[in-house]
Design a protein around this motif. Structure first.
Motif, PDB file in Angstrom:
ATOM      1  N   LYS A   1       0.814  -1.211   0.000  1.00 54.63           N
ATOM      2  CA  LYS A   1       0.000   0.000   0.000  1.00 54.63           C
ATOM      3  C   LYS A   1       0.857   1.274   0.000  1.00 54.63           C
ATOM      4  O   LYS A   1       0.316   2.383  -0.047  1.00 54.63           O
ATOM      5  CB  LYS A   1      -0.922   0.012   1.210  1.00 54.63           C
ATOM      6  CG  LYS A   1      -1.991  -1.077   1.178  1.00 54.63           C
ATOM      7  CD  LYS A   1      -2.906  -0.986   2.383  1.00 54.63           C
ATOM      8  CE  LYS A   1      -3.986  -2.071   2.330  1.00 54.63           C
ATOM      9  NZ  LYS A   1      -4.877  -2.006   3.522  1.00 54.63           N
TER      10      LYS A   1
ATOM     11  N   ARG B   1       3.351   4.165  -1.278  1.00 59.79           N
ATOM     12  CA  ARG B   1       3.763   4.891  -2.489  1.00 59.79           C
ATOM     13  C   ARG B   1       5.189   5.372  -2.263  1.00 59.79           C
ATOM     14  O   ARG B   1       5.470   6.119  -1.317  1.00 59.79           O
ATOM     15  CB  ARG B   1       2.833   6.071  -2.733  1.00 59.79           C
ATOM     16  CG  ARG B   1       1.351   5.685  -2.865  1.00 59.79           C
ATOM     17  CD  ARG B   1       0.472   6.904  -2.631  1.00 59.79           C
ATOM     18  NE  ARG B   1       0.694   7.473  -1.314  1.00 59.79           N
ATOM     19  CZ  ARG B   1       0.363   8.723  -0.970  1.00 59.79           C
ATOM     20  NH1 ARG B   1      -0.223   9.526  -1.852  1.00 59.79           N
ATOM     21  NH2 ARG B   1       0.598   9.169   0.254  1.00 59.79           N
TER      22      ARG B   1
ATOM     23  N   ARG C   1      10.745  -2.856  -6.749  1.00 63.17           N
ATOM     24  CA  ARG C   1       9.608  -2.001  -7.062  1.00 63.17           C
ATOM     25  C   ARG C   1       8.279  -2.740  -7.027  1.00 63.17           C
ATOM     26  O   ARG C   1       7.227  -2.142  -6.735  1.00 63.17           O
ATOM     27  CB  ARG C   1       9.824  -1.303  -8.401  1.00 63.17           C
ATOM     28  CG  ARG C   1       9.856  -2.210  -9.608  1.00 63.17           C
ATOM     29  CD  ARG C   1      10.211  -1.399 -10.869  1.00 63.17           C
ATOM     30  NE  ARG C   1       9.537  -0.109 -10.861  1.00 63.17           N
ATOM     31  CZ  ARG C   1      10.107   1.034 -11.284  1.00 63.17           C
ATOM     32  NH1 ARG C   1      11.334   1.032 -11.768  1.00 63.17           N
ATOM     33  NH2 ARG C   1       9.416   2.158 -11.239  1.00 63.17           N
TER      34      ARG C   1
ATOM     35  N   ALA D   1       2.993  -0.175  -3.883  1.00 66.69           N
ATOM     36  CA  ALA D   1       1.857   0.218  -4.713  1.00 66.69           C
ATOM     37  C   ALA D   1       2.327   1.060  -5.893  1.00 66.69           C
ATOM     38  O   ALA D   1       1.820   0.933  -7.014  1.00 66.69           O
ATOM     39  CB  ALA D   1       0.837   0.996  -3.877  1.00 66.69           C
ATOM     40  N   ARG D   2       3.287   1.942  -5.637  1.00 69.00           N
ATOM     41  CA  ARG D   2       3.906   2.762  -6.670  1.00 69.00           C
ATOM     42  C   ARG D   2       5.385   2.888  -6.365  1.00 69.00           C
ATOM     43  O   ARG D   2       5.789   2.880  -5.192  1.00 69.00           O
ATOM     44  CB  ARG D   2       3.288   4.168  -6.716  1.00 69.00           C
ATOM     45  CG  ARG D   2       1.869   4.243  -7.202  1.00 69.00           C
ATOM     46  CD  ARG D   2       1.338   5.669  -7.100  1.00 69.00           C
ATOM     47  NE  ARG D   2       2.135   6.620  -7.891  1.00 69.00           N
ATOM     48  CZ  ARG D   2       1.933   7.949  -7.862  1.00 69.00           C
ATOM     49  NH1 ARG D   2       0.989   8.449  -7.071  1.00 69.00           N
ATOM     50  NH2 ARG D   2       2.675   8.747  -8.613  1.00 69.00           N
ATOM     51  N   CYS D   3       6.198   3.017  -7.385  1.00 67.53           N
ATOM     52  CA  CYS D   3       7.636   3.237  -7.200  1.00 67.53           C
ATOM     53  C   CYS D   3       8.097   4.084  -8.380  1.00 67.53           C
ATOM     54  O   CYS D   3       8.369   3.567  -9.468  1.00 67.53           O
ATOM     55  CB  CYS D   3       8.382   1.909  -7.132  1.00 67.53           C
ATOM     56  SG  CYS D   3      10.134   2.070  -6.695  1.00 67.53           S
ATOM     57  N   ASP D   4       8.183   5.393  -8.165  1.00 69.91           N
ATOM     58  CA  ASP D   4       8.394   6.339  -9.252  1.00 69.91           C
ATOM     59  C   ASP D   4       9.646   7.171  -9.025  1.00 69.91           C
ATOM     60  O   ASP D   4       9.919   7.622  -7.896  1.00 69.91           O
ATOM     61  CB  ASP D   4       7.206   7.303  -9.353  1.00 69.91           C
ATOM     62  CG  ASP D   4       5.872   6.585  -9.521  1.00 69.91           C
ATOM     63  OD1 ASP D   4       5.865   5.514 -10.168  1.00 69.91           O
ATOM     64  OD2 ASP D   4       4.865   7.088  -8.989  1.00 69.91           O
TER      65      ASP D   4
ATOM     66  N   ASP E   1       2.394  13.139  -2.376  1.00 68.21           N
ATOM     67  CA  ASP E   1       2.092  12.043  -3.298  1.00 68.21           C
ATOM     68  C   ASP E   1       2.735  10.717  -2.906  1.00 68.21           C
ATOM     69  O   ASP E   1       2.345   9.668  -3.433  1.00 68.21           O
ATOM     70  CB  ASP E   1       2.550  12.402  -4.714  1.00 68.21           C
ATOM     71  CG  ASP E   1       1.851  13.624  -5.261  1.00 68.21           C
ATOM     72  OD1 ASP E   1       0.624  13.728  -5.078  1.00 68.21           O
ATOM     73  OD2 ASP E   1       2.528  14.489  -5.842  1.00 68.21           O
ATOM     74  N   TYR E   2       3.726  10.764  -2.003  1.00 69.32           N
ATOM     75  CA  TYR E   2       4.484   9.555  -1.668  1.00 69.32           C
ATOM     76  C   TYR E   2       4.674   9.444  -0.163  1.00 69.32           C
ATOM     77  O   TYR E   2       4.669  10.446   0.563  1.00 69.32           O
ATOM     78  CB  TYR E   2       5.849   9.569  -2.371  1.00 69.32           C
ATOM     79  CG  TYR E   2       5.750   9.605  -3.873  1.00 69.32           C
ATOM     80  CD1 TYR E   2       5.508   8.435  -4.593  1.00 69.32           C
ATOM     81  CD2 TYR E   2       5.872  10.803  -4.573  1.00 69.32           C
ATOM     82  CE1 TYR E   2       5.401   8.469  -5.969  1.00 69.32           C
ATOM     83  CE2 TYR E   2       5.763  10.847  -5.951  1.00 69.32           C
ATOM     84  CZ  TYR E   2       5.525   9.669  -6.648  1.00 69.32           C
ATOM     85  OH  TYR E   2       5.406   9.699  -8.008  1.00 69.32           O
ATOM     86  N   ASP E   3       4.874   8.199   0.278  1.00 69.35           N
ATOM     87  CA  ASP E   3       5.094   7.938   1.698  1.00 69.35           C
ATOM     88  C   ASP E   3       6.575   7.923   2.060  1.00 69.35           C
ATOM     89  O   ASP E   3       6.942   8.271   3.188  1.00 69.35           O
ATOM     90  CB  ASP E   3       4.482   6.586   2.075  1.00 69.35           C
ATOM     91  CG  ASP E   3       3.006   6.513   1.764  1.00 69.35           C
ATOM     92  OD1 ASP E   3       2.248   7.320   2.347  1.00 69.35           O
ATOM     93  OD2 ASP E   3       2.605   5.678   0.916  1.00 69.35           O
TER      94      ASP E   3
END
Length: 494
Positions: A245, A247, A275, A279-282, A357-359
């Motif tokens: 979960k 980001r 990655r 949930a996300r890896c940007d 936007d990210y944790d």
């Protein structure tokens, strides 16, 4: 194991002393020791267990204290010839808290002179070698603590961090080093009490070990005006983190740091391998302002505060790194100081949009693989000459300026086969959330050959060439009978 009587504090201490005596000659991580006093305290700790008394969080655990932290009755040199015979008569608050939690001070761990730099060598104790290759450096300024943990010499070691002194040695030695948010653990040693640059924090072989030390040391104390009331037990009861979960953002260089190509390639490999966990890896781009000049000024201020008396008495009494920092600060104006304070505030604000936007934010911890300890610092990074001895620490001091908590996790090896450290940066004052995520990442990494923590092969250690103590200009006393010795006994130097 101590609490359920399957391991005696005496047995544990003796095992640690045996490991120190066998391995320390190869890496020179542990400096002054107080084995006799520690044995007496271990026997007392054992008796408390047998009587069924309440036990502290660290009851019976042998402790290594970074040689920047004063320890009662035990030689504390700060890595400087000025303090070659300095035996404090009381513990600094950090050490006092660890002792109240049941830890047994066993020895000091090596540092650069006055903590200046990320290569732990000095003219009192010599150099600390990397447990994976003693010819290479262990980082700094908490290099002795990181190497001692990596070699399983001691289960608890302290550290501190201004520009990366917890995170960098942890990365180079393959252990965990956390820079907490300012004020989580009171830093009684800093003279600029309102500055957020310097913090003390935990090192460990695992995230849980770091949390244990935090639980024993966190909380308000008037010695540090940035400290505040909190619940130390929260570090023992971390909420479970669901990586799926989270980001996650990543950057190889924060948009401003020099990083060698092989470290960039290793970092890209690690990101590719992990990655899928999130949930996300940007990848993200950052514009943080003049972080380098801001750190130059704020760091120099701290050295002026701490070293003015010594410098004015005799400039040559300071080594080249502390002297250079002092002289840089002495040339600065109030205008520069005010600008740097304001720029740090702006850097904090520029950092915040990422966390909308990210944790978490990931980066390499160091821009280079470990280099020979005979080289004072990484002079060239990514083909560019570094303007001073600490510029190569930019990946970590950028985060220092932002005041966010950060942890270096062991994350496989680099292209040279040496430990690779992954810097994980949490949200503003998000220490508990960061630790929860780091523990989950550590668990996931353990099952992956590219990401798992590397371990040194101690059986294959060979003496460094040249010898690790070859830069010592004059040896400290081999047997020290300090008037402040808590047990009146001998404090020997290893």
């Amino acid at each position: 194991m101590i609490g359920n009587k399957t391991l005696s504090p005496v047995e544990l201490l003796n095992a640690c002393i045996e490991r120190i005596e066998a391995v320390n000659p190869y890496v020179n991580a542990v400096t002054a020791t107080c084995f006799d006093r520690a044995r007496s305290e271990a026997r007392t700790a054992e008796q408390a267990v047998m009587r069924g008394e309440p036990l502290g969080l660290l009851h019976g655990l042998p402790l290594g204290v970074k040689d920047l932290e004063p320890t009662a009755g035990l030689l504390t040199t700060f890595g400087s010839p000025l303090f070659r015979q300095h035996v404090p008569n009381q513990d600094i608050e950090l050490v006092a808290r660890l002792r109240r939690a049941g830890a047994i001070v066993t020895g000091k761990t090596n540092v650069p002179e006055m903590g200046a730099g990320a290569n732990s060598f000095n003219a009192v104790w010599g150099a600390t070698g990397n447990p994976f290759n003693p010819n290479l450096n262990a980082g700094g300024s908490s290099g002795g603590s990181a190497a001692a943990l990596a070699c399983d010499m001691l289960p608890v070691c302290t550290g501190s961090d201004t520009g990366g002194s917890l995170r960098i040695p942890a990365a180079l030695c393959g252990v965990v080093g956390m820079r907490p948010s300012p004020g989580v653990v009171p830093s009684a040693r800093k003279l600029l009490g309102w500055s957020s640059l310097s913090v003390v924090g935990p090192m460990g072989r695992t995230v849980d070990e770091a949390c244990l030390q935090l639980a024993a040391t966190a909380g308000v104390h008037a010695s540090d005006p940035l400290s505040y009331p909190l619940d130390p037990a929260a570090f023992l009861n971390l909420p479970a983190a669901d990586l799926g979960k989270l980001r996650v953002a990543y950057t190889a260089d924060f948009g401003t740091c020099d990083v060698d190509d092989d470290i960039r390639a290793s970092f890209a490999e690690k990101i590719g391998a992990m990655r899928h966990l999130f949930a996300r890896c940007d990848e993200v781009n950052l514009e943080l302002g003049d972080v380098h000049r801001a750190f130059d000024v704020l760091r120099a201020e701290a050295f002026v505060a701490g070293m003015r008396e010594a410098y004015e008495k005799d400039p040559h009494s300071l080594g080249p790194n502390p002297r250079a920092n002092y002289e840089m600060g002495a040339r600065m104006s109030l205008v520069e100081s005010a600008w740097a304070q304001a720029e740090q505030t702006r850097i904090l604000q520029r950092f915040q949009p990422i966390y909308r936007d990210y944790d978490l934010l990931l980066s390499p911890t160091t821009p280079v693989s470990p280099f020979p300890w005979t080289v004072p610092y990484a002079q060239v990074v990514q083909g560019r000459e570094q303007v001073n001895y600490y510029r190569w620490l930019a990946l970590t001091y950028v985060v220092t300026l932002a005041t966010h908590p950060a942890i270096s996790l062991p994350c496989g090896t680099d292209a040279q086969g040496m430990p690779f450290g992954l810097q994980v940066v949490g949200g503003f004052r998000g220490d508990l959330q960061l630790l929860s995520a780091a523990r989950a990442m550590e668990e996931a990494f353990a099952a992956h050959p590219v990401l798992r923590r590397p371990r040194p092969d101690l059986a294959r250690l060979e003496p460094a060439v040249p010898a690790l103590d070859s830069i010592v200009t004059a040896p400290p006393p081999r047997d020290w009978h300090g008037s402040g010795a808590a047990d009146g006994g001998t404090v020997s130097a290893v």
